[in-house]
Design a protein around this motif. Structure first.
Motif, PDB file in Angstrom:
ATOM      1  N   TYR B 257       0.820  -1.217   0.000  1.00  0.00           N
ATOM      2  CA  TYR B 257       0.000   0.000   0.000  1.00  0.00           C
ATOM      3  C   TYR B 257       0.850   1.263   0.000  1.00  0.00           C
ATOM      4  O   TYR B 257       0.329   2.349  -0.086  1.00  0.00           O
ATOM      5  N   LYS B 258       2.159   1.103   0.142  1.00  0.00           N
ATOM      6  CA  LYS B 258       3.065   2.250   0.249  1.00  0.00           C
ATOM      7  C   LYS B 258       2.617   3.195   1.363  1.00  0.00           C
ATOM      8  O   LYS B 258       2.542   4.410   1.195  1.00  0.00           O
ATOM      9  N   ASN B 516      -4.845  15.738   0.982  1.00  0.00           N
ATOM     10  CA  ASN B 516      -5.288  14.608   0.171  1.00  0.00           C
ATOM     11  C   ASN B 516      -4.753  13.283   0.674  1.00  0.00           C
ATOM     12  O   ASN B 516      -4.806  12.291  -0.019  1.00  0.00           O
ATOM     13  N   SER B 517      -4.143  13.292   1.875  1.00  0.00           N
ATOM     14  CA  SER B 517      -3.705  12.008   2.430  1.00  0.00           C
ATOM     15  C   SER B 517      -4.755  11.525   3.426  1.00  0.00           C
ATOM     16  O   SER B 517      -5.437  12.326   4.062  1.00  0.00           O
ATOM     17  N   GLN B 543      -0.690   5.070  -0.371  1.00  0.00           N
ATOM     18  CA  GLN B 543      -0.449   5.810  -1.612  1.00  0.00           C
ATOM     19  C   GLN B 543      -0.470   4.893  -2.817  1.00  0.00           C
ATOM     20  O   GLN B 543       0.416   4.944  -3.652  1.00  0.00           O
ATOM     21  N   CYS B 544      -1.484   4.009  -2.843  1.00  0.00           N
ATOM     22  CA  CYS B 544      -1.530   3.067  -3.958  1.00  0.00           C
ATOM     23  C   CYS B 544      -2.737   3.323  -4.834  1.00  0.00           C
ATOM     24  O   CYS B 544      -3.182   2.470  -5.598  1.00  0.00           O
ATOM     25  N   GLY B 545      -3.331   4.519  -4.758  1.00  0.00           N
ATOM     26  CA  GLY B 545      -4.517   4.817  -5.548  1.00  0.00           C
ATOM     27  C   GLY B 545      -5.791   4.631  -4.762  1.00  0.00           C
ATOM     28  O   GLY B 545      -6.704   5.432  -4.862  1.00  0.00           O
ATOM     29  N   LYS B 546      -5.857   3.577  -3.950  1.00  0.00           N
ATOM     30  CA  LYS B 546      -7.055   3.348  -3.134  1.00  0.00           C
ATOM     31  C   LYS B 546      -6.821   3.930  -1.749  1.00  0.00           C
ATOM     32  O   LYS B 546      -5.694   3.920  -1.250  1.00  0.00           O
ATOM     33  N   TYR B 547      -7.868   4.449  -1.156  1.00  0.00           N
ATOM     34  CA  TYR B 547      -7.678   4.965   0.197  1.00  0.00           C
ATOM     35  C   TYR B 547      -8.849   4.680   1.115  1.00  0.00           C
ATOM     36  O   TYR B 547      -8.787   4.959   2.281  1.00  0.00           O
ATOM     37  N   GLU B 551     -11.452  -0.654   1.136  1.00  0.00           N
ATOM     38  CA  GLU B 551     -10.608  -1.175   0.060  1.00  0.00           C
ATOM     39  C   GLU B 551      -9.183  -1.479   0.508  1.00  0.00           C
ATOM     40  O   GLU B 551      -8.484  -2.273  -0.104  1.00  0.00           O
TER      41      GLU B 551
END
Lengths: 392, 648
Positions: B257-258, B516-517, B543-547, B551
């Motif tokens: 998920y970075k 946006n985090s 930081q993998c697009g999904k948050y 998900e």
């Protein structure tokens, strides 16, 4: 009675008392020293009274005394060098039955009176003074080979100081004296500090060789140890780059730690104001020669900084009042004799404290009146009696 | 008068006053310098000298207690090590070649440069090797280490240059998968540092050191000894296998998920015991203690709590419907948004689909005072009492600052700062029948014969207390089950298991603005009817697009549950694992002599050494006088014995 004389007398008594006290504190490990010291002090009192009663300075103003005394001392020293009984690798003591005499202590008194006599009798005779100086050098060289480096250095030093104080120097004399000292020191280096290999090549006698080897090793080490305290670097000069580097030198064990110096160092760093109490010291308990050459370290641990400072203060006021007595006395001979006596006692104390507190390189020098030692105590008490006899 | 005449005559020279003063002045100043240097070197702070200097003291080190997990597997223990070292100046004296030869015994190499650096360093002692004690004396190949050293001494013509010490060294057996913030000890340049439980329970673990005093003398005849009391061991509620699984999965997830940080807490809702506690960060690794120190806004995971408050006070019913304004709700100047457009939703559906508008409408119905007090009773704004240094309280406003707007934003998890531990505890309260149970990580202190005693420190804490009623709790469990079946948490569903849970997503505050985090979280528990295990997962800044929590955090939850379920199935069904029997103490048997009436300890006639051995094994302190054999002894008090031997 003069005030200065009273000060000298009282401080002598106090110093003697101090010495007895410290020698008594050694009793826990070495018993004999205290009782011998008590005997010596009582003998010293007898000598003191005798000198005060019968001594006159006119006795010392006769020439034959110095000639005969010089010859006797010269013979005694050479006798010691050849036939002396070695004690702790040194032939310093003359044994007559149960009594042992340290001849170099007598030489001290002889040298002072010789100089005083020469200045009094031949104030303008350069040749005579040079002869006297040369004779003193010869005596000190003989003492050096006992071996006793400290004492011989001390005698030359004191005699030079006395000549300087008398303003007995001009260009001619300085050149002569320096050349004298230079020649003798070159000879000394050749004979005394000679490396073992050279000694083998030149084939000295068996006795001399053995002595050279035994002396060089420990005295060299003492000198190195002392210099490294102030300059602990190794100079590394690179010729190709013309660069000079100072590499920090770590101590090698044999050179850095002698048993005595490490113990003395520990004792100084742990010293307190009032000390541990007599015969309570643990650091100096097994220190060799603590009743004699290291007595002020013993005093430092057991009576504290305060006790040692009192000791030092006594020597200081004694020195000052002896100088005052000398300056006020009417006769030239007495003046030099008393000044010489003052310097002898004070400089010896100075060297002793310097060595004990590790400001000077290690050398066994006893503290006048306080240290254990028969001849030195008797000679010192005789000197003080002479000082008190001076007419002011 | 004579004198003045004499001065003028040429043949007499008196002492020159000037030169005399000069020379004497030089001597006197040097004399004073000598004394001054002595005083500067001496220890002038002390007035009197060291008394009792000859009494030598020796420290007898107590053994530090170990740390066990709930199945009595060792986590932190001690190894008895043989330490081989050498003095630096000795290393310099023997030179590089011999030093290298000595190192080669212990399979170590050193270059000439390293050696030079070592020799010129400031260390007094150089450590050469550290070998387990039994290995050091065992035969490896044909000869032991000692034989090798002895033969090397002979061949190199060396003195006895090595120094051997034997000491206990802390050892963490599960170091790799065990979060270091829990309990860890390491030596730094500043000294010994203790983290976590090693720090909080230091007084229990470390024990009391003993002292042996004796006269430093050629005769050793008199010495007193106070035995060391070894530290007690503590038992944790942590299950090593669960911890291992979680740590490994979190480590993978961190890469996948970075994320910045991931926290996982596996606990038992009914008792508050924590089975696993993982806090990994990309920056600090497992030393990261943000799990109980860092406060964040929980987001939608707050909804079950607010919902249960409303249900418990009788303000709403499960079937009540609320209009969700099609995704935009204007409240004064403020606009509340949903992630989807919802019409009419029942109470259940509001939680299933996580509608902010619906939840704020419910919250508006609740009185300010009751809302505030009930949130406090869920443990927000207070420390949970975990035994860690510097646990955070979170951020919770005082009642005077608390307003209607705060209430609305708190209802969907903003405007409040919580720690992960606080949040897991509060959600456990919703699920476990309505009891607030403070989390525990220490089960107790290990007493004699492996009995576990309660830690006295834990008794000071708040105990169990009722927060919401049992029916409310059971309704909420069913509602939360629906989240996994129909709502946002569908990715956490597992076939054949009844699982309840709640997702949560919140924006992170950067300065004064929401950035946006995100923080994605998921709380899940199983089985729904009688929850045995709950898992709380927090993923910080994925930081993998999904948050979204559904998900990111829910799949991680699913993976964890799939792996740990077989491990804790036995315990869930209340099958107790028998504790292995402790070995019998043979040491307390009398040595040779029988006890009689005038000899209650049976010491007379033993040699001094045997008597000392026996006394120390039985836990007595003692004073010895004399040597040889024991003639007599007497009890000074309950603990102390004076032993008298033959006279010196």
């Amino acid at each position: 009675m003069n005030l200065d004389k009273a000060v000298v007398f009282v401080s002598t008594i106090f110093l003697t008392f101090f010495g007895l006290l410290l020698n008594a504190s050694v009793i826990t490990t070495q018993r004999k020293y205290f009782f011998k010291e008590v005997l010596l002090v009582s003998l010293g009192i007898v000598v003191f009274v005798l000198v005060l009663r019968f001594f006159e300075f006119d006795i010392l103003k006769k020439r034959w005394i110095y000639i005969v005394g010089g010859i006797i001392l010269f013979l005694l020293l050479t006798y010691l060098l050849i036939f002396g009984k070695p004690m702790n690798n040194a032939r310093r003591w003359l044994y007559i039955g149960p009594i042992s005499i340290q001849v170099s202590e007598i030489v001290k008194l002889y040298v002072i009176s010789l100089i005083a006599y020469s200045i009094y009798k031949y104030p303008r005779d350069t040749l005579m003074q040079c002869i006297v100086y040369a004779f003193i050098l010869v005596l000190s060289v003989l003492i050096l080979f006992e071996p006793d480096l400290g004492m011989s250095f001390f005698i030359v030093f004191i005699s030079t100081v006395l000549f300087v104080v008398a303003n007995m120097y001009d260009r001619k004399k300085v050149v002569i004296v320096i050349s004298f000292v230079a020649i003798i020191s070159v000879l000394l280096v050749f004979f005394y500090f000679l490396p073992d290999k050279l000694a083998k090549r030149f084939r000295f006698t068996k006795m001399a060789k053995a002595r050279v080897v035994s002396m060089v090793s420990y005295q060299k080490r003492r000198v190195i140890r002392f210099t490294r305290k102030f300059f602990p670097y190794k100079i590394d000069f690179d010729f190709s780059h013309f660069s000079l580097k100072l590499l920090p030198r770590t101590y090698e064990r044999e050179i850095a730690y002698s048993m005595q110096s490490s113990k003395v160092k520990e004792a100084i760093e742990n010293a307190t104001w009032f000390g541990a109490g007599l015969s309570q010291g643990s650091l100096t308990k097994y220190l060799p020669e603590r009743q004699n050459d290291y007595i002020s370290v013993l005093a430092l641990e057991e009576t504290g900084i305060l006790g040692v400072c009192i000791l030092g203060f006594l020597f200081l006021i004694m020195f000052i009042s002896i100088l005052r007595i000398g300056l006020n006395s009417d006769s030239v001979f007495v003046q030099y004799l008393v000044t010489g006596i003052g310097f002898v006692i004070f400089v010896q104390a100075l060297l002793h404290f310097g060595v004990n507190f590790q400001v000077l390189p290690e050398k066994g020098i006893s503290l006048p009146f306080v240290s254990y030692g028969g001849t030195s105590y008797l000679i010192n008490i005789t000197m003080i009696a002479m000082v008190l006899k001076a007419r002011v | 008068m004579n004198r003045w005449i004499a001065i003028r005559s040429e043949n007499v020279s008196y002492v020159k006053r000037k030169t005399l003063f000069l020379v004497a002045g030089v001597f006197i100043s040097f004399y004073l310098f000598v004394f001054l240097s002595m005083i500067l070197r001496a220890n002038t702070r002390k007035v009197f000298a060291y008394s009792g200097n000859r009494l030598q003291k020796e420290k007898l080190k107590a053994i530090r207690g170990s740390i066990y997990d709930r199945k009595m597997n060792i986590i932190a223990g001690n190894f008895y090590m043989a330490k081989v070292s050498m003095r630096r100046d000795v290393a310099e004296r023997i030179g590089y070649d011999k030093f290298r030869a000595l190192l080669s015994i212990f399979n170590k190499k050193i270059s000439r440069n390293q050696y030079n650096r070592l020799v010129h360093s400031r260390h007094f002692v150089i450590k050469i090797a550290e070998i387990p004690y039994n290995e050091f004396f065992e035969k490896k190949g044909e000869e032991t280490y000692l034989d090798k050293i002895a033969s090397l001494y002979k061949s190199l013509d060396l003195d006895d240059v090595l120094i051997f010490d034997y000491e206990y060294k802390r050892f963490y057996s599960k170091d790799r998968f065990y979060s270091k913030f829990l309990a860890y000890m390491y030596r730094d340049t500043d000294g010994l540092k203790k983290i976590g439980l090693e720090r909080t329970y230091d007084d229990i673990l470390s024990g009391i050191d003993g002292i042996r005093t004796y006269l430093y003398n050629s005769k050793v005849g008199f010495y007193t000894e106070k035995r060391p009391i070894d530290g007690k061991s503590i038992v944790l509620t942590i299950d090593s296998s669960v911890q291992f699984v979680c740590q490994e999965l979190v480590r993978d997830a961190l890469k996948k998920y970075k994320a910045d940080n991931i926290f996982v807490i596996v606990s038992r809702p009914s008792s508050g015991e924590i089975l696993a506690m993982v806090s990994l960060s990309r920056k600090y690794g497992s030393l990261n203690s943000l799990i109980f120190r860092g406060a964040y806004e929980p987001g939608s995971t707050m909804k079950p709590i607010v919902g249960s408050i409303a249900l418990d006070k009788g303000i709403v019913h499960v079937t009540d419907t609320f209009f969700c304004e099609n995704g935009k709700f204007r409240l004064g100047k403020r606009i509340i948004k949903d992630h989807e457009r919802f019409g009419n939703l029942t109470f259940r559906e509001i939680i299933w689909h996580s509608s902010n508008i619906g939840m704020s409408k419910i919250a508006l119905k609740i009185d300010n005072r009751t809302f505030y007090n009930s949130l406090k009773s869920f443990g927000f704004g207070k420390r949970t009492g975990l035994p860690f240094y510097k646990e955070s309280r979170g951020i919770f406003p005082s009642f005077s600052e608390f307003s209607e707007q705060d209430k609305v934003s708190m209802s969907f998890g903003y405007g409040i700062g919580v720690t992960a531990v606080q949040m897991a505890t509060a959600l456990n309260t919703v699920v476990n029948g309505g009891y607030y149970v403070p989390p525990t990580i220490v089960k107790g202190v290990l007493g004699l014969h492996q009995t576990v005693q309660r830690v006295s420190m834990d008794l000071n804490r708040m105990g169990k207390r009722k927060v919401i009623s049992y029916p409310t709790s059971s309704i909420m469990r069913q509602v939360l089950k629906g989240v996994v079946e129909h709502g946002t948490g569908r990715k956490a569903a597992i076939d054949g298991m009844s699982i309840g849970g709640k997702t949560g997503t919140s924006k992170k505050l950067r300065g004064k603005r929401y950035s946006n985090s995100y923080i994605a979280s998921f709380y899940g528990f199983f089985p729904v009817r009688n929850p045995a295990i709950s898992v709380y997962v927090v993923v910080d800044n994925p930081q993998c697009g999904k948050y979204y929590g559904g998900e990111v955090a829910a799949p991680l939850f699913k993976e964890i549950v799939l792996k740990i379920y077989p491990l804790i199935m036995e315990e869930m069904n209340n099958i107790e694992i028998p504790v292995p029997d402790s070995p019998v103490d043979d040491f307390n048997e009398p040595l040779f002599v029988k006890k009689t009436r005038d000899d209650p300890l049976g010491l007379k006639g033993l040699s001094m050494r045997e008597a000392i051995q026996k006394l120390s094994l039985n836990g007595y302190d003692f004073i010895c006088k004399g040597h040889g054999f024991v003639k007599d002894y007497r009890m000074l008090n309950n603990q102390k014995v004076q032993v008298i031997g033959n006279e010196l």
